[in-house]
Design a protein around this motif. Structure first.
Motif, PDB file in Angstrom:
ATOM      1  N   LEU A   9       0.832  -1.204   0.000  1.00 25.55           N
ATOM      2  CA  LEU A   9       0.000   0.000   0.000  1.00 25.55           C
ATOM      3  C   LEU A   9       0.868   1.256   0.000  1.00 25.55           C
ATOM      4  O   LEU A   9       0.524   2.262  -0.634  1.00 25.55           O
ATOM      5  CB  LEU A   9      -0.935  -0.004   1.212  1.00 25.55           C
ATOM      6  CG  LEU A   9      -1.905   1.170   1.330  1.00 25.55           C
ATOM      7  CD1 LEU A   9      -2.784   1.285   0.094  1.00 25.55           C
ATOM      8  CD2 LEU A   9      -2.762   1.034   2.585  1.00 25.55           C
ATOM      9  N   THR A  10       2.003   1.207   0.677  1.00 23.09           N
ATOM     10  CA  THR A  10       2.929   2.339   0.666  1.00 23.09           C
ATOM     11  C   THR A  10       3.445   2.599  -0.745  1.00 23.09           C
ATOM     12  O   THR A  10       3.541   3.757  -1.191  1.00 23.09           O
ATOM     13  CB  THR A  10       4.106   2.076   1.629  1.00 23.09           C
ATOM     14  OG1 THR A  10       3.599   1.913   2.963  1.00 23.09           O
ATOM     15  CG2 THR A  10       5.089   3.237   1.614  1.00 23.09           C
ATOM     16  N   VAL A  56       1.910   1.804  -3.541  1.00 27.04           N
ATOM     17  CA  VAL A  56       0.779   2.319  -4.324  1.00 27.04           C
ATOM     18  C   VAL A  56       0.570   3.804  -4.021  1.00 27.04           C
ATOM     19  O   VAL A  56       0.328   4.614  -4.927  1.00 27.04           O
ATOM     20  CB  VAL A  56      -0.499   1.502  -4.021  1.00 27.04           C
ATOM     21  CG1 VAL A  56      -1.723   2.156  -4.668  1.00 27.04           C
ATOM     22  CG2 VAL A  56      -0.347   0.072  -4.532  1.00 27.04           C
ATOM     23  N   ALA A  57       0.659   4.162  -2.740  1.00 30.28           N
ATOM     24  CA  ALA A  57       0.496   5.567  -2.368  1.00 30.28           C
ATOM     25  C   ALA A  57       1.615   6.426  -2.963  1.00 30.28           C
ATOM     26  O   ALA A  57       1.366   7.549  -3.424  1.00 30.28           O
ATOM     27  CB  ALA A  57       0.474   5.700  -0.847  1.00 30.28           C
ATOM     28  N   ARG A  58       2.827   5.910  -2.980  1.00 31.15           N
ATOM     29  CA  ARG A  58       3.939   6.680  -3.542  1.00 31.15           C
ATOM     30  C   ARG A  58       3.782   6.872  -5.047  1.00 31.15           C
ATOM     31  O   ARG A  58       4.212   7.886  -5.598  1.00 31.15           O
ATOM     32  CB  ARG A  58       5.262   5.987  -3.218  1.00 31.15           C
ATOM     33  CG  ARG A  58       5.670   6.225  -1.770  1.00 31.15           C
ATOM     34  CD  ARG A  58       7.002   5.630  -1.432  1.00 31.15           C
ATOM     35  NE  ARG A  58       7.401   6.075  -0.090  1.00 31.15           N
ATOM     36  CZ  ARG A  58       8.096   5.361   0.761  1.00 31.15           C
ATOM     37  NH1 ARG A  58       8.510   4.162   0.430  1.00 31.15           N
ATOM     38  NH2 ARG A  58       8.404   5.854   1.953  1.00 31.15           N
ATOM     39  N   ALA A 104       3.158   9.719   2.025  1.00 32.47           N
ATOM     40  CA  ALA A 104       2.809   8.390   1.522  1.00 32.47           C
ATOM     41  C   ALA A 104       3.258   7.284   2.471  1.00 32.47           C
ATOM     42  O   ALA A 104       2.563   6.276   2.652  1.00 32.47           O
ATOM     43  CB  ALA A 104       3.416   8.180   0.132  1.00 32.47           C
ATOM     44  N   LEU A 147       0.618   6.599   5.272  1.00 26.89           N
ATOM     45  CA  LEU A 147      -0.766   6.269   4.943  1.00 26.89           C
ATOM     46  C   LEU A 147      -1.216   4.968   5.603  1.00 26.89           C
ATOM     47  O   LEU A 147      -2.320   4.890   6.164  1.00 26.89           O
ATOM     48  CB  LEU A 147      -0.935   6.161   3.426  1.00 26.89           C
ATOM     49  CG  LEU A 147      -2.345   5.757   2.981  1.00 26.89           C
ATOM     50  CD1 LEU A 147      -3.320   6.907   3.216  1.00 26.89           C
ATOM     51  CD2 LEU A 147      -2.352   5.337   1.507  1.00 26.89           C
ATOM     52  N   LEU A 154      -6.346  -4.082  -5.906  1.00 24.33           N
ATOM     53  CA  LEU A 154      -5.515  -2.954  -5.492  1.00 24.33           C
ATOM     54  C   LEU A 154      -4.266  -2.896  -6.369  1.00 24.33           C
ATOM     55  O   LEU A 154      -3.351  -3.700  -6.229  1.00 24.33           O
ATOM     56  CB  LEU A 154      -5.132  -3.122  -4.012  1.00 24.33           C
ATOM     57  CG  LEU A 154      -4.189  -2.083  -3.408  1.00 24.33           C
ATOM     58  CD1 LEU A 154      -4.773  -0.689  -3.534  1.00 24.33           C
ATOM     59  CD2 LEU A 154      -3.908  -2.423  -1.952  1.00 24.33           C
ATOM     60  N   ASP A 168      -2.435   3.314  -8.866  1.00 28.59           N
ATOM     61  CA  ASP A 168      -2.413   4.378  -7.865  1.00 28.59           C
ATOM     62  C   ASP A 168      -3.686   4.362  -7.003  1.00 28.59           C
ATOM     63  O   ASP A 168      -4.084   5.394  -6.457  1.00 28.59           O
ATOM     64  CB  ASP A 168      -2.232   5.745  -8.531  1.00 28.59           C
ATOM     65  CG  ASP A 168      -3.351   6.059  -9.530  1.00 28.59           C
ATOM     66  OD1 ASP A 168      -4.239   5.195  -9.728  1.00 28.59           O
ATOM     67  OD2 ASP A 168      -3.337   7.165 -10.111  1.00 28.59           O
ATOM     68  N   ARG A 169      -4.310   3.209  -6.841  1.00 32.64           N
ATOM     69  CA  ARG A 169      -5.575   3.109  -6.107  1.00 32.64           C
ATOM     70  C   ARG A 169      -5.361   3.030  -4.593  1.00 32.64           C
ATOM     71  O   ARG A 169      -5.834   2.120  -3.916  1.00 32.64           O
ATOM     72  CB  ARG A 169      -6.353   1.865  -6.572  1.00 32.64           C
ATOM     73  CG  ARG A 169      -6.764   1.893  -8.039  1.00 32.64           C
ATOM     74  CD  ARG A 169      -7.468   0.599  -8.408  1.00 32.64           C
ATOM     75  NE  ARG A 169      -7.872   0.581  -9.810  1.00 32.64           N
ATOM     76  CZ  ARG A 169      -8.422  -0.488 -10.413  1.00 32.64           C
ATOM     77  NH1 ARG A 169      -8.621  -1.604  -9.721  1.00 32.64           N
ATOM     78  NH2 ARG A 169      -8.747  -0.426 -11.683  1.00 32.64           N
ATOM     79  N   TYR A 170      -4.668   3.996  -4.074  1.00 30.14           N
ATOM     80  CA  TYR A 170      -4.368   3.953  -2.639  1.00 30.14           C
ATOM     81  C   TYR A 170      -5.618   4.158  -1.793  1.00 30.14           C
ATOM     82  O   TYR A 170      -5.735   3.630  -0.684  1.00 30.14           O
ATOM     83  CB  TYR A 170      -3.300   5.005  -2.294  1.00 30.14           C
ATOM     84  CG  TYR A 170      -3.780   6.430  -2.311  1.00 30.14           C
ATOM     85  CD1 TYR A 170      -4.228   7.044  -1.134  1.00 30.14           C
ATOM     86  CD2 TYR A 170      -3.781   7.175  -3.488  1.00 30.14           C
ATOM     87  CE1 TYR A 170      -4.676   8.355  -1.141  1.00 30.14           C
ATOM     88  CE2 TYR A 170      -4.212   8.483  -3.501  1.00 30.14           C
ATOM     89  CZ  TYR A 170      -4.671   9.073  -2.329  1.00 30.14           C
ATOM     90  OH  TYR A 170      -5.110  10.365  -2.337  1.00 30.14           O
ATOM     91  N   GLY A 228      -7.277   0.834  -1.417  1.00 30.73           N
ATOM     92  CA  GLY A 228      -6.552   0.025  -0.444  1.00 30.73           C
ATOM     93  C   GLY A 228      -6.828   0.453   0.981  1.00 30.73           C
ATOM     94  O   GLY A 228      -7.042  -0.375   1.864  1.00 30.73           O
TER      95      GLY A 228
END
Length: 456
Positions: free
Chosen positions: A48-49, A51-53, A71, A74, A124, A127-129, A132
Motif C-alpha cells: 500500500l505504501t 501504491v500511495a507513492r 505516503a 498512509l 488494489l 495508484d488506487r491507494y 486500499g
C-alpha cells in the motif's frame, strides 16, 4: 412479545461437548489469523505504501479528502482509522449479543464482511491507494468486531482452570495457520516469474487468498459453537427490539463496569501494553523494508519464523502460567518486549541475520502474552455479561489501539525516520507493566463473583 427460546446457559457442559466446542472455537483463530499475518504484518504495509507513492506529488504526499499525508504514513493512519470505526461498532455488537444470545449470526456477518474486503484487495493496483485504505479499514474493523464475539465464548466453553490452556491453544492454532499460508505465499512470491506473474500480481493473489482462507475455515466454528444466553438478573428477556435498544444496553454495561474497578484497572493496563504489541505487529514489515532495506522474501521468512516460534511460545507460556500464574508470566513478557524494541532501534540496515534474531524473540513472547491476557480477563468478567465485557476488552485489544499507529505515523511524518518511530513504542510497554503490576488479580476475580483458579 416472543419469549427468548435460546436454551439456558450451561458453563459446565459435559467434557465431550466442551471439547467439541473448544475444537470448533480454535478454528476461528485458524481462519482469521492469516489476515493478521499475511495481510497486515507482511504484504499490505509495503505494498500500500508503494501504491500511495505512485500517486504522490513531488513532495511525496497524497491528499485523501484534501488532507496532505506523507505516503509512508498512509498505512499507519489507515490502521488507526479502522480502529476508530471498530470502536463505534464493537460495544453495540457486544450488547446485542448478550441481550439476544445470538452470537453466531453476528460472528458470521462480521467474519464474512472482513473476508470479502480482504479478497477485494486483489483489485488494489496502480495508484488506487484510496481503495486500499478503504478495504483495510473495513477488513480491520470487521476482524475486531468478530473477535468480540469469538472471545466471549471462552468463559462459556472452558472451566476456570482450563482457560489458560484453551486460550493458548487457540493462539497456537492461529499461528499454525499463519505459518502454513506464509509458506504458500513464499512459494508464490519468490517464484512468481515461473508462474507467469509479475511481483505485484503475486502480492495481490497473496492478499486475496487470505480472505478466501478466512471465509472457508470460518464454517467450522459456525457449525460447532452453539448459541446460549445467561440471564444474569434471573429474569426472562425478549428478543424484540434488541438492535434498537443496543445503545441503551451499552450505557447500562458501562455503568455496570464501574462496579468492578479492578476489572477496569486490568483493562487500562492491557489497553496500554497491547497498543504497543499491535503497533509492532502492524508496522514491522514497513520498518524492515523502508528503514532496514530488507527485501520481501526476507520479510516473509522472518514472519514465518515468528509464526512457528509463536506456537511454541503460546504453549510454553501457558505452561509457565500454570506454575507462576498468568500475571507474573505476562509481566515477564512485557520486559522482553521492551528489550526487543531497544534492540530493534539499534539494528543495522541490510542485515537479515539480526532481523531474524529479533523475529525469533518476538515469536517467543507474542502468542503467550496475548493468550494469557485473554484468559486472565475471562476470570474478571461477571457471569452473563461476556460479550459486553469482551467488547470493552476488544476495544483495548484492537479498538483503542489507535494511539500506537498514530504515534508511529506522526513520528515518521515529523522526523522521516522509522527508527525514531519504533523506539517511541517503549513507553507503552513500560507504562503497561507498571499498571498491571498494581492490579490485585485474585481480589479482582473474587469481586467479579467468579471461582478462583489454583494459579492466577
Amino acid at each position: 412479545m416472543t419469549a427468548d427460546t435460546t436454551e439456558p446457559e450451561e458453563y459446565a457442559a459435559g467434557p465431550a461437548e466442551r471439547r467439541r466446542e473448544q475444537h470448533g472455537w480454535y478454528f476461528y483463530d485458524f481462519a482469521c489469523s492469516v489476515y493478521s499475518t499475511s495481510v497486515v504484518t507482511v504484504f499490505l504495509g509495503p505494498y500500500l505504501t508503494s501504491v500511495a507513492r505512485a500517486a504522490a506529488d513531488a513532495e511525496g504526499f497524497v491528499h485523501p479528502l484534501g488532507i496532505p499525508v506523507r505516503a509512508g504514513s498512509l498505512f499507519a493512519y489507515a490502521v488507526s482509522a479502522s480502529i476508530v470505526v471498530a470502536v463505534l461498532v464493537m460495544p453495540l455488537v457486544g450488547a446485542v449479543a448478550d441481550r439476544t444470545g445470538r452470537k453466531k449470526p453476528l460472528l458470521a456477518a462480521a467474519a464474512y464482511l472482513g473476508a470479502t474486503a480482504t479478497a477485494g484487495m486483489f483489485f488494489l493496483e496502480g495508484d488506487r491507494y484510496l481503495l486500499g485504505a478503504f478495504l483495510l479499514i473495513v477488513a480491520n474493523a470487521s476482524l475486531s468486531v468478530s473477535m468480540v464475539l469469538y472471545n466471549a465464548y471462552l468463559p462459556q466453553i472452558a472451566e476456570p482452570d482450563e482457560r489458560d490452556a484453551v486460550s493458548s491453544r487457540g493462539w497456537a492454532f492461529g499461528y499454525t495457520s499463519g505459518a502454513i499460508v506464509l509458506v504458500l505465499n513464499l512459494v508464490l512470491y519468490s517464484g512468481h516469474d515461473s508462474f507467469g506473474l509479475t511481483e505485484g500480481e503475486a502480492i495481490r493473489i497473496c492478499l486475496a487468498s487470505a480472505g478466501v482462507w478466512w471465509g472457508a475455515f470460518t464454517l467450522v466454528p459456525l457449525r460447532r459453537l452453539r448459541d446460549r444466553h445467561v440471564r444474569a438478573d434471573g429474569r426472562e428477556r425478549t428478543d424484540g427490539g434488541a438492535v434498537g435498544s443496543g445503545w441503551k444496553q451499552l450505557r447500562a454495561t458501562l455503568k455496570d463496569m464501574r462496579r468492578h474497578p479492578l476489572t477496569l484497572s486490568f483493562l487500562l493496563a492491557y489497553l496500554v501494553y497491547n497498543d504497543g504489541v499491535q503497533t509492532v505487529i502492524s508496522q514491522a514489515s514497513v520498518y524492515g523494508s523502508e528503514e532496514l532495506g530488507l527485501d520481501q522474501t526476507t520479510l516473509i521468512t522472518a514472519v514465518l519464523l515468528v509464526q512457528v516460534l509463536a506456537v511454541a511460545g503460546a504453549l510454553g507460556m501457558g505452561r509457565l502460567a500454570r506454575t507462576y500464574g498468568a500475571k507474573r508470566t505476562i509481566l515477564a513478557s512485557l520486559a522482553v518486549w521492551t528489550l526487543i524494541l531497544v534492540a530493534g532501534y539499534f539494528l543495522p540496515g541490510d542485515a537479515p541475520v539480526f532481523f531474524y534474531c529479533l523475529a525469533a524473540a518476538i515469536g517467543l513472547v507474542l502468542g503467550g502474552s496475548q493468550a494469557l491476557s485473554r484468559s486472565l480477563f475471562s476470570h474478571l468478567v461477571p457471569r452473563g455479561k461476556e460479550a459486553e465485557y469482551f467488547s470493552a476488552y476488544e476495544m483495548s485489544d484492537r479498538g483503542l489501539s489507535w494511539l500506537g499507529p498514530l504515534v508511529f505515523g506522526l513520528a515518521y511524518q515529523l522526523t522521516g525516520s522509522y527508527r525514531d518511530a519504533i523506539i517511541s513504542l517503549v513507553i507503552f510497554f513500560a507504562v503497561g507493566f507498571a499498571l498491571l503490576a498494581r492490579v490485585p488479580v485474585r481480589r479482582a476475580v473474587e469481586e467479579a463473583g467468579n471461582p478462583l483458579p489454583e494459579r492466577i
